[in-house]
Every structure is written in C-alpha cells, then in structure tokens.
Design an enzyme around this catalytic site. Structure first.
Site, PDB file in Angstrom:
ATOM      1  N   LYS A 164       0.830  -1.209   0.000  1.00 29.02           N
ATOM      2  CA  LYS A 164       0.000   0.000   0.000  1.00 29.02           C
ATOM      3  C   LYS A 164       0.862   1.255   0.000  1.00 29.02           C
ATOM      4  O   LYS A 164       0.585   2.207  -0.742  1.00 29.02           O
ATOM      5  CB  LYS A 164      -0.930  -0.019   1.217  1.00 29.02           C
TER       6      LYS A 164
ATOM      7  N   GLN B 145      -4.157  -1.035   9.849  1.00 30.90           N
ATOM      8  CA  GLN B 145      -4.023  -2.376   9.289  1.00 30.90           C
ATOM      9  C   GLN B 145      -4.546  -3.435  10.256  1.00 30.90           C
ATOM     10  O   GLN B 145      -4.171  -3.462  11.432  1.00 30.90           O
ATOM     11  CB  GLN B 145      -2.551  -2.666   8.949  1.00 30.90           C
TER      12      GLN B 145
ATOM     13  N   ASP C 158     -10.790   3.061   4.387  1.00 33.03           N
ATOM     14  CA  ASP C 158     -11.190   1.652   4.359  1.00 33.03           C
ATOM     15  C   ASP C 158     -12.702   1.494   4.438  1.00 33.03           C
ATOM     16  O   ASP C 158     -13.230   0.397   4.233  1.00 33.03           O
ATOM     17  CB  ASP C 158     -10.546   0.886   5.516  1.00 33.03           C
TER      18      ASP C 158
END
Length: 283
Positions: free
Chosen positions: A52, A96, A119
């Site tokens: 990412k 994460q 997200d």
C-alpha cells in the site's frame, strides 16, 4: 469459453488516472496523503502495508506511516490515530488489521474521522452506506463493482448471490449491489443447500475464506463468478472457487491471483484522493 477478468490491467488503469489527478491536485498546492498504521510484526500485515505504501508513493501521494510495537496499548494506538486525525496533511487513515488480540479493534477504527476513513470500516461509514449517503466505501467491494462494470456485466435487474457475510466484503458488497438494482441473496455458514442459493444467480461472489468452496454444482452456465478468497498453498495462491472446474461453465471469472486483489489497492488509492477532495469541499 470462460473469460478471465484481468484485474491487474483495470487496477493499473485506475492507478494511472489517480496519479494524474494527484499531480493536478499538487499543482494547486494540495497533495493527498495516506497514513498507514501497523501494530506488531505480523509478516502478512507487513507485506500488505508495504504494498500500500509503495502504491501511495507511485501515485505521487504523501506517505505517512506509523509502526507501533506489538506491546502498544489501546491508549497508545488511539493517541496515534487522534494525532493523524488532527493533521490537515493527512487525507486518509488506514489501521491495518488484524490487530493484536488484546486490542479493541472496533473502538480504534471508530476513532478515525469518517472523512478520512479510506477503508470505509467505521460505524459512521457503514451508516452512510446503509442510507445511500455520500461517503467512503470499503475498497474490496468497490473493486468488485468496478470489475463488473468494466466487463459490461449488467447489475441492474441481475440476480446476485454473495457468499460470505463479513463486514469487510460480504455485507457492504450486498448493499452496493442493491443500490445498483440487483436482487441480492447473501449466503453464509448457516445456509443450507448453498447450491440452491447460488445456482439461479447471474453474479456469484465468493468471499467466505473457505478454499475451494464454490464449484460447478453452484454455478449456472454463463454466470459471472467473482472470487474474493486468497489462500496460500504449496502449489501457490488459490481462492474460494475451484476455477479450473468452471472452465466452459462460467461466462467469466476472476483469477487468483490477478483478479480482485489488485483492485483493492487501486480503490484505496482512489478513496484517498476522494477523501482529499471531500475535505476541500467541506472546507
């Protein structure tokens, strides 16, 4: 003949367009920035975050990364999120997952401001999706919709079966499909006679985390099959679908690897750009 849907090609097209838009934003003095937070030393998580961050830099965005030890407390992780939330240079924040088990992940996720929730996992973002209100959507479901659109697969009026009811993929994807006019059935671990649910569907999405669950007995001829699963085996990566057995049955199918996976990062890049634009509009 079953068509393989090339997720890598589409993802690269999206990432290239995002890079162009980022360059234009930079010319006006506002470069989007993504903050990634990695807690602990889980090898898989480290690989995902590295990918990412690499994509962030390739798109010309600013890379804000925070690495915390596995022993970090709830309060320490929360303080980092709050710091990044208050930083105007940070357009998006990504925590994460999974976190070390002793941490309360939902509580930490909900500290991320909805406008920086790239997200799409906060309670506020889920509410915006459920209401059909403007917001940032989860990346993998967005990627699935983009793949269907790119292949010209009709969603409006289609029968769709989403196999998997997780909050990362299954549930938000079902809502996105509903918003696009599909008739959606969600199957899960308690579903009896799975084939009876999937066999009538024009679109079948497998997102269960169960390797090889979906086979020819579940798919009608010509259906579009989207395989979100990813499992490491001695023979390499494989998905939730027994893809080789669907040759000549499915109309099209996403391969593993090279299907949905690349799209997830591409949509993260786009979400970060949208978050920066949203912030400017709100200001």
């Amino acid at each position: 003949m079953t068509t393989r849907i090339d997720g890598r090609k589409l993802a690269q097209q999206i990432r290239s367009k995002v890079a162009e838009d980022v360059a234009a934003a930079g010319a006006s003095g506002r470069v989007p920035g993504l903050a990634t937070i990695l807690v602990g030393d889980d090898p898989a998580s480290a690989v995902y975050v590295a990918a990412k961050r690499r994509a962030i830099r390739e798109a010309g965005m600013r890379d804000f990364h925070r690495a915390l030890p596995a022993r970090a407390t709830q309060e320490e992780v929360a303080a980092v999120i709050d710091e990044l939330a208050a930083d105007p240079a940070v357009s998006g924040i990504l925590l994460q997952l999974p976190l070390p088990g002793r941490l309360d992940a939902p509580a930490l996720i909900d500290r991320i401001p909805v406008a920086k929730d790239v997200d799409g996992l906060t309670t506020a973002s889920a509410g915006l999706l459920a209401r059909g209100v403007h917001g940032l959507r989860p990346c993998t479901p967005l990627g699935v919709i983009e793949l269907l659109d790119a292949e010209g697969i009709p969603i409006e009026g289609a029968r769709a079966a989403v196999v998997g009811w997780g909050e990362l993929v299954g549930r938000p994807l079902a809502q996105l499909l509903l918003r696009r006019g599909a008739t959606v059935t969600v199957a899960h671990e308690f579903t009896t006679d799975l084939a009876a649910v999937t066999r009538p569907a024009d679109i079948v999405v497998a997102a269960t985390g169960v390797r090889g669950l979906i086979g020819p007995e579940h798919i009608k001829p010509g259906a579009a099959v989207i395989d979100v699963g990813m499992h490491r085996t001695e023979a390499g990566l494989t998905g939730d679908v027994r893809a080789a057995e669907l040759e000549g049955i499915a109309g099209c199918i996403t391969p593993v690897p090279g299907g949905v996976g690349p799209m997830t990062i591409a949509m993260l890049m786009r979400n970060t750009l949208y978050a920066a634009q949203w912030e400017r509009t709100a200001a």
